[in-house]
Design a protein around this motif. Structure first.
Motif, PDB file in Angstrom:
ATOM      1  N   VAL A  44       0.776  -1.368   0.335  1.00 40.79           N
ATOM      2  CA  VAL A  44      -0.666  -0.085   0.460  1.00 40.79           C
ATOM      3  C   VAL A  44       1.150   1.680   0.264  1.00 40.79           C
ATOM      4  O   VAL A  44       0.128   2.222  -1.350  1.00 40.79           O
ATOM      5  N   HIS A  45       2.068   1.719   0.357  1.00 42.90           N
ATOM      6  CA  HIS A  45       2.791   2.432   1.230  1.00 42.90           C
ATOM      7  C   HIS A  45       4.342   2.234  -0.162  1.00 42.90           C
ATOM      8  O   HIS A  45       4.554   3.637  -0.379  1.00 42.90           O
ATOM      9  N   LEU A  46       4.039   1.057  -0.858  1.00 42.95           N
ATOM     10  CA  LEU A  46       5.310   1.291  -1.580  1.00 42.95           C
ATOM     11  C   LEU A  46       5.076   2.001  -3.183  1.00 42.95           C
ATOM     12  O   LEU A  46       5.255   1.301  -3.884  1.00 42.95           O
ATOM     13  N   GLY A  47       3.651   1.947  -3.237  1.00 43.10           N
ATOM     14  CA  GLY A  47       3.527   1.823  -4.187  1.00 43.10           C
ATOM     15  C   GLY A  47       2.813   0.701  -5.215  1.00 43.10           C
ATOM     16  O   GLY A  47       3.000   1.087  -6.672  1.00 43.10           O
TER      17      GLY A  47
ATOM     18  N   TRP B 158      -9.341  -2.749  -3.551  1.00 33.30           N
ATOM     19  CA  TRP B 158      -8.873  -1.827  -3.853  1.00 33.30           C
ATOM     20  C   TRP B 158      -9.142  -0.586  -2.472  1.00 33.30           C
ATOM     21  O   TRP B 158      -8.851   0.257  -2.511  1.00 33.30           O
ATOM     22  N   TRP B 159     -10.240  -0.898  -2.307  1.00 32.44           N
ATOM     23  CA  TRP B 159     -10.896   0.141  -0.597  1.00 32.44           C
ATOM     24  C   TRP B 159      -9.873   0.196  -0.020  1.00 32.44           C
ATOM     25  O   TRP B 159      -9.525   1.473   0.317  1.00 32.44           O
ATOM     26  N   HIS B 160      -9.270  -1.267   0.814  1.00 34.62           N
ATOM     27  CA  HIS B 160      -8.359  -0.853   1.604  1.00 34.62           C
ATOM     28  C   HIS B 160      -7.188  -0.206   1.947  1.00 34.62           C
ATOM     29  O   HIS B 160      -5.992   0.452   2.600  1.00 34.62           O
ATOM     30  N   SER B 161      -6.495  -0.614   0.260  1.00 38.30           N
ATOM     31  CA  SER B 161      -5.374  -0.571  -0.415  1.00 38.30           C
ATOM     32  C   SER B 161      -5.491   1.613  -0.731  1.00 38.30           C
ATOM     33  O   SER B 161      -4.533   1.797  -1.081  1.00 38.30           O
ATOM     34  N   THR B 162      -6.712   2.392  -0.666  1.00 43.49           N
ATOM     35  CA  THR B 162      -6.759   3.612  -1.259  1.00 43.49           C
ATOM     36  C   THR B 162      -7.410   4.646  -0.052  1.00 43.49           C
ATOM     37  O   THR B 162      -7.557   5.769  -0.535  1.00 43.49           O
ATOM     38  N   SER B 163      -8.882   4.496   0.716  1.00 38.56           N
ATOM     39  CA  SER B 163      -9.543   4.586   0.848  1.00 38.56           C
ATOM     40  C   SER B 163      -8.902   5.533   2.385  1.00 38.56           C
ATOM     41  O   SER B 163      -8.334   4.736   2.919  1.00 38.56           O
TER      42      SER B 163
ATOM     43  N   HIS C   3      -8.043   1.189   7.439  1.00 40.71           N
ATOM     44  CA  HIS C   3      -6.641   1.119   8.486  1.00 40.71           C
ATOM     45  C   HIS C   3      -5.187   1.113   7.917  1.00 40.71           C
ATOM     46  O   HIS C   3      -4.436   1.501   8.190  1.00 40.71           O
ATOM     47  N   PHE C   4      -5.166   0.570   6.844  1.00 43.10           N
ATOM     48  CA  PHE C   4      -4.270   0.070   5.811  1.00 43.10           C
ATOM     49  C   PHE C   4      -3.206   0.867   5.594  1.00 43.10           C
ATOM     50  O   PHE C   4      -2.554   1.274   5.347  1.00 43.10           O
ATOM     51  N   THR C   5      -4.305   2.229   5.043  1.00 46.45           N
ATOM     52  CA  THR C   5      -3.626   3.401   4.475  1.00 46.45           C
ATOM     53  C   THR C   5      -2.781   4.096   5.282  1.00 46.45           C
ATOM     54  O   THR C   5      -2.527   5.764   5.265  1.00 46.45           O
ATOM     55  N   ARG C   6      -3.898   4.476   6.857  1.00 43.18           N
ATOM     56  CA  ARG C   6      -3.673   5.330   8.467  1.00 43.18           C
ATOM     57  C   ARG C   6      -1.782   4.705   8.663  1.00 43.18           C
ATOM     58  O   ARG C   6      -1.467   5.723   9.017  1.00 43.18           O
ATOM     59  N   SER C   7      -1.457   3.352   8.040  1.00 44.09           N
ATOM     60  CA  SER C   7      -0.679   3.091   8.912  1.00 44.09           C
ATOM     61  C   SER C   7       0.473   1.891   8.250  1.00 44.09           C
ATOM     62  O   SER C   7      -0.281   0.982   7.338  1.00 44.09           O
TER      63      SER C   7
END
Length: 278
Positions: A44-47, A201-206, A210-214
């Motif tokens: 998610v954070h490495l693109g 998709w939602w968990h990796s972009t929204s 919490h997956f996009t926040r930490s």
């Protein structure tokens, strides 16, 4: 899934090929998976694109020796188990938050697995802190596990404001409890991997996920404890619940922990992509 991929997967787990798709072998594979393939959201954070296709998931686990979140871990584990002769079904769930509110549809992916003895198990190697071994699917009493005391409870329609299944009846749904607290509402209707694409998709972009926040990377340790790298905070927890935290300052130290404690080789330290989300 061909024989070479099966061998590569088992090598990653440090497991021999089971002679039969037995309950005993399933329990061993489940525990080894949790010890060796970390629950992590680094993509998610490495693109990195998250694609819910069997080949892509297997390549990530066996080729790049990474982990993933529920859709990836349980999706890959399902392919392995099926190749070993188990009967495997994908099930959708909605995860409860700390206030007891359910998440989005297809919030979580878990597995129903049948063995050669006719036993049916709830297997889940993609929920982070959860049971170390599969849970007996038909058992409604307490099930003790190194990860806690679990129960599968029949859930009536509209319990906790959740409706399950396309018929919106909720019939047959189960609440999975850990130490008395509901973890997720499990539908018992079989799904296919593509059904979970919108959830992934939602968990990796929204910004609400919490997956996009930490950042998290976590696995069970050989002694039954847990090691977690959350951003730059390294947390080790013993099987007795004794917790120790340590802040990692240097990038080299962070990368060394990923490499030495999780088997993940990275060329840069991942950071939360949008710091305004945290």
């Amino acid at each position: 899934m061909n024989s070479a991929l099966v061998d590569a997967y088992l090598l990653r787990l440090g497991a021999a090929r089971p002679q039969r798709p037995s309950s005993e072998a399933l329990r061993e594979l489940h525990l080894r998976h949790l010890r060796t393939v970390p629950f992590e959201n680094l993509s998610v954070h490495l693109g990195e694109e998250i694609v819910l296709e069997e080949k892509r998931l297997l390549d990530k686990v066996t080729g790049t020796r990474r982990g993933g979140f529920c859709y990836e871990l349980n999706g890959a584990f399902a392919a392995l188990l099926a190749a070993l002769g188990y009967e495997v079904e994908l099930l959708a769930a909605r995860v409860y938050d700390d206030e007891g509110r359910p998440g989005i549809p297809y919030d979580h992916l878990a597995l129903r697995v049948r063995t050669e003895e006719g036993d049916t198990w709830l297997a889940d190697v993609g929920f982070g802190a959860h049971s170390h071994y599969p849970l007996v699917f038909a058992e409604r009493g307490e099930q003790d596990d190194p990860g806690g005391r679990f129960r599968l409870v029949d859930a009536g329609p509209d319990a906790a404001g959740i409706r399950g299944g396309d018929d919106s009846s909720g019939a047959g749904d189960l609440d999975v409890l850990r130490d008395g607290r509901p973890q997720y509402r499990l539908e018992t209707r079989t799904r296919v991997l593509a059904d979970f694409a919108a959830g992934a998709w939602w968990h990796s972009t929204s910004p609400l996920s919490h997956f996009t926040r930490s950042l998290v990377c976590s696995r069970i340790t050989e002694d039954g404890g847990r090691i977690t790298l959350g951003g730059r905070t390294l947390t080790t927890t013993t099987a007795d619940g004794v917790r120790e935290k340590r802040e990692l300052d240097a990038d080299e130290e962070v990368l060394a922990v990923y490499r030495e404690r999780f088997g993940i080789e990275l060329d840069r330290v991942p950071t939360v992509r949008n710091r305004n989300l945290t």
